[in-house]
Design an enzyme around this catalytic site. Sequence first.
Site, mmCIF file in Angstrom:
data_model
loop_
_atom_site.group_PDB
_atom_site.id
_atom_site.type_symbol
_atom_site.label_atom_id
_atom_site.label_comp_id
_atom_site.label_asym_id
_atom_site.label_seq_id
_atom_site.Cartn_x
_atom_site.Cartn_y
_atom_site.Cartn_z
ATOM 1 N N SER A 155 0.825 -1.218 0.000
ATOM 2 C CA SER A 155 0.000 0.000 0.000
ATOM 3 C C SER A 155 0.850 1.255 0.000
ATOM 4 O O SER A 155 0.311 2.342 -0.126
ATOM 5 C CB SER A 155 -0.952 0.018 1.194
ATOM 6 O OG SER A 155 -0.521 -0.771 2.242
ATOM 7 N N HIS A 178 -2.839 -3.804 -6.455
ATOM 8 C CA HIS A 178 -3.229 -3.264 -5.154
ATOM 9 C C HIS A 178 -4.745 -3.307 -5.000
ATOM 10 O O HIS A 178 -5.482 -2.625 -5.717
ATOM 11 C CB HIS A 178 -2.705 -1.818 -5.016
ATOM 12 C CG HIS A 178 -2.940 -1.258 -3.651
ATOM 13 N ND1 HIS A 178 -3.325 0.033 -3.433
ATOM 14 C CD2 HIS A 178 -2.874 -1.835 -2.429
ATOM 15 C CE1 HIS A 178 -3.466 0.231 -2.131
ATOM 16 N NE2 HIS A 178 -3.205 -0.890 -1.510
ATOM 17 N N GLU A 190 -5.591 -1.352 -8.368
ATOM 18 C CA GLU A 190 -4.580 -0.516 -9.013
ATOM 19 C C GLU A 190 -3.473 -1.427 -9.533
ATOM 20 O O GLU A 190 -2.980 -2.280 -8.793
ATOM 21 C CB GLU A 190 -3.971 0.469 -8.012
ATOM 22 C CG GLU A 190 -4.937 1.528 -7.538
ATOM 23 C CD GLU A 190 -4.363 2.392 -6.414
ATOM 24 O OE1 GLU A 190 -4.616 3.596 -6.423
ATOM 25 O OE2 GLU A 190 -3.666 1.853 -5.525
ATOM 26 N N ASN A 228 -4.071 5.681 -2.174
ATOM 27 C CA ASN A 228 -3.438 6.009 -0.885
ATOM 28 C C ASN A 228 -2.693 7.341 -0.919
ATOM 29 O O ASN A 228 -2.542 7.992 0.118
ATOM 30 C CB ASN A 228 -2.511 4.879 -0.435
ATOM 31 C CG ASN A 228 -3.306 3.748 0.195
ATOM 32 O OD1 ASN A 228 -4.457 3.949 0.596
ATOM 33 N ND2 ASN A 228 -2.734 2.573 0.275
HETATM 34 N N1 CAA Z 1 -17.850 -9.916 2.147
HETATM 35 C C1 CAA Z 1 -18.972 -9.929 1.439
HETATM 36 N N2 CAA Z 1 -19.881 -8.932 1.424
HETATM 37 C C2 CAA Z 1 -19.625 -7.871 2.202
HETATM 38 C C3 CAA Z 1 -18.467 -7.771 3.016
HETATM 39 C C4 CAA Z 1 -17.550 -8.857 2.960
HETATM 40 N N3 CAA Z 1 -16.395 -8.867 3.655
HETATM 41 N N4 CAA Z 1 -18.488 -6.596 3.674
HETATM 42 C C5 CAA Z 1 -19.613 -5.957 3.297
HETATM 43 N N5 CAA Z 1 -20.302 -6.734 2.423
HETATM 44 C C6 CAA Z 1 -21.541 -6.406 1.727
HETATM 45 C C7 CAA Z 1 -22.739 -6.447 2.659
HETATM 46 O O1 CAA Z 1 -23.306 -7.719 2.685
HETATM 47 C C8 CAA Z 1 -23.677 -5.437 2.002
HETATM 48 O O2 CAA Z 1 -24.352 -6.012 0.911
HETATM 49 P P1 CAA Z 1 -25.828 -5.472 0.493
HETATM 50 O O3 CAA Z 1 -25.703 -3.996 0.313
HETATM 51 O O4 CAA Z 1 -26.121 -6.182 -0.789
HETATM 52 O O5 CAA Z 1 -26.680 -5.856 1.633
HETATM 53 C C9 CAA Z 1 -22.719 -4.412 1.396
HETATM 54 O O6 CAA Z 1 -21.445 -5.047 1.292
HETATM 55 C C10 CAA Z 1 -22.606 -3.215 2.256
HETATM 56 O O7 CAA Z 1 -22.197 -3.620 3.567
HETATM 57 P P2 CAA Z 1 -22.895 -3.172 4.932
HETATM 58 O O8 CAA Z 1 -24.378 -2.995 4.706
HETATM 59 O O9 CAA Z 1 -22.455 -4.097 5.992
HETATM 60 O O10 CAA Z 1 -22.244 -1.808 5.296
HETATM 61 P P3 CAA Z 1 -22.037 -0.510 4.442
HETATM 62 O O11 CAA Z 1 -23.186 -0.203 3.547
HETATM 63 O O12 CAA Z 1 -21.587 0.503 5.440
HETATM 64 O O13 CAA Z 1 -20.798 -0.859 3.490
HETATM 65 C C11 CAA Z 1 -18.498 -0.849 3.113
HETATM 66 C C12 CAA Z 1 -19.597 -1.332 4.016
HETATM 67 C C13 CAA Z 1 -18.592 -1.536 1.741
HETATM 68 C C14 CAA Z 1 -17.185 -1.250 3.779
HETATM 69 C C15 CAA Z 1 -18.614 0.705 2.916
HETATM 70 O O14 CAA Z 1 -18.745 1.326 4.172
HETATM 71 C C16 CAA Z 1 -17.451 1.304 2.198
HETATM 72 O O15 CAA Z 1 -17.370 1.292 0.974
HETATM 73 N N6 CAA Z 1 -16.500 1.886 2.975
HETATM 74 C C17 CAA Z 1 -15.281 2.474 2.437
HETATM 75 C C18 CAA Z 1 -14.263 1.389 2.231
HETATM 76 C C19 CAA Z 1 -12.979 1.914 1.683
HETATM 77 O O16 CAA Z 1 -12.772 3.091 1.448
HETATM 78 N N7 CAA Z 1 -12.035 0.974 1.455
HETATM 79 C C20 CAA Z 1 -10.724 1.297 0.986
HETATM 80 C C21 CAA Z 1 -9.815 1.414 2.143
HETATM 81 S S1 CAA Z 1 -8.176 1.817 1.653
HETATM 82 C C22 CAA Z 1 -7.469 0.331 1.325
HETATM 83 O O17 CAA Z 1 -8.011 -0.699 1.503
HETATM 84 C C23 CAA Z 1 -6.106 0.386 0.737
HETATM 85 C C24 CAA Z 1 -4.964 0.236 1.629
HETATM 86 O O18 CAA Z 1 -3.878 0.043 1.120
HETATM 87 C C25 CAA Z 1 -5.062 0.402 3.071
#
Ligand code: CAA
Length: 325
Positions: A155, A178, A190, A228
């Site tokens: 990352s 990524h 990415e 990032n």
């Molecule tokens: N496996 C399968 N399905 C999943 C899941 C998983 N691990 N986590 C969530 N879901 C599904 C849920 O079942 C739900 O499906 P439906 O809408 O069809 O019911 C959907 O995803 C949404 O989940 P939730 O209802 O539980 O919660 P939410 O609407 O708040 O969404 C989230 C959760 C998708 C995480 C959303 O909050 C989101 O997009 N957050 C931002 C995440 C982000 O920015 N990630 C990048 C981080 S940076 C990175 O990763 C890079 C690095 O190098 C650090």
Amino acid sequence: MSSSASANAAELALRRQHQILDHLRGESHPEINPKTTISHIAIYGAGIMGSGIVQVAAQSGYQVTLWDVTQANIDSGIHAIRTSLSKIARKTGQPADWVQSILTRISSTTDQLAACASADLVIEAVVENLSIKQDLLSHLDTVAKPTCIFATNTSSLLVADVAAKLNDERRQRTVALHFFNPVAVMKLVEIAYMDGTDPALLALLKAWVLDIGKVPVLCRDTPGFIVNRLLVPYNIEARQLVERGDATIEDVDTAMKLGAGYPMGPFELMDMTGLDTGYHIMKAWYGAAPGLAKDPRFKPSPEMEQMISSGYLGRKSGRGYYVYD
Ligand code: CAA
């Protein structure tokens, strides 16, 4: 090198980059079937990211081998995959044997070399530590097939640094792939490339990313790639707001969700991705990243150091900016 020679080298590198982008921009490469080149994938690291990548690859029909240091780590990764697949199966009404049929494509081992012996693609998702990643890849290089592609899910580090101990041929077949957390849900991958990367390799990997149901974007090998590079300063600004006492954690999160339409606030997001992940990124950038080293923005604050040393790493440790059951 004279200044005119280095200007020529820079111009050549730029021209090469433009050639790569011209070659790939807008092309969907329907003629490339990635499954004819990539059938077995070895993934190193059974943490949140590694297990997520195993899941999406196996879901898309690839044979995957998962490696980690201990069987306990592997078991916990497989447990996370099973939980995520079960959630998807319930939501999408899959037949009763769907989860098991995907799990049968996943094998696992704690034998580092055996995991990649027949792999066409290796993806490392081990701890964000340069020498650990370098040593792992150079070890795998001794047994991996000459055609095997190496990828890092780093990352924050440069692909060039992660690949520094590889021989020339392998280095030219090394990129970053990524992924984003949660891997099962986030659509982006990415693909970061170095100046000498073969455009045909990038075209293949773009096709592979599409084949696993994700959307690829290309980025030159620069610290943090695209997401990032933007997200880390945003998280830092959020923390500084709170550390200065300008606003509360809860209000910053609410503000960014309701005022900017982000699905999570920055503190919820840092808790999900792990405070240690953000901390390692900042330390690496502050220490040595081109153009970013010694930038005071990236020096971890005493408050952050304190949270890390107290084990407040976010959701995975039960406590970060918030407390979790
Ligand atoms: N496996 C399968 N399905 C999943 C899941 C998983 N691990 N986590 C969530 N879901 C599904 C849920 O079942 C739900 O499906 P439906 O809408 O069809 O019911 C959907 O995803 C949404 O989940 P939730 O209802 O539980 O919660 P939410 O609407 O708040 O969404 C989230 C959760 C998708 C995480 C959303 O909050 C989101 O997009 N957050 C931002 C995440 C982000 O920015 N990630 C990048 C981080 S940076 C990175 O990763 C890079 C690095 O190098 C650090």
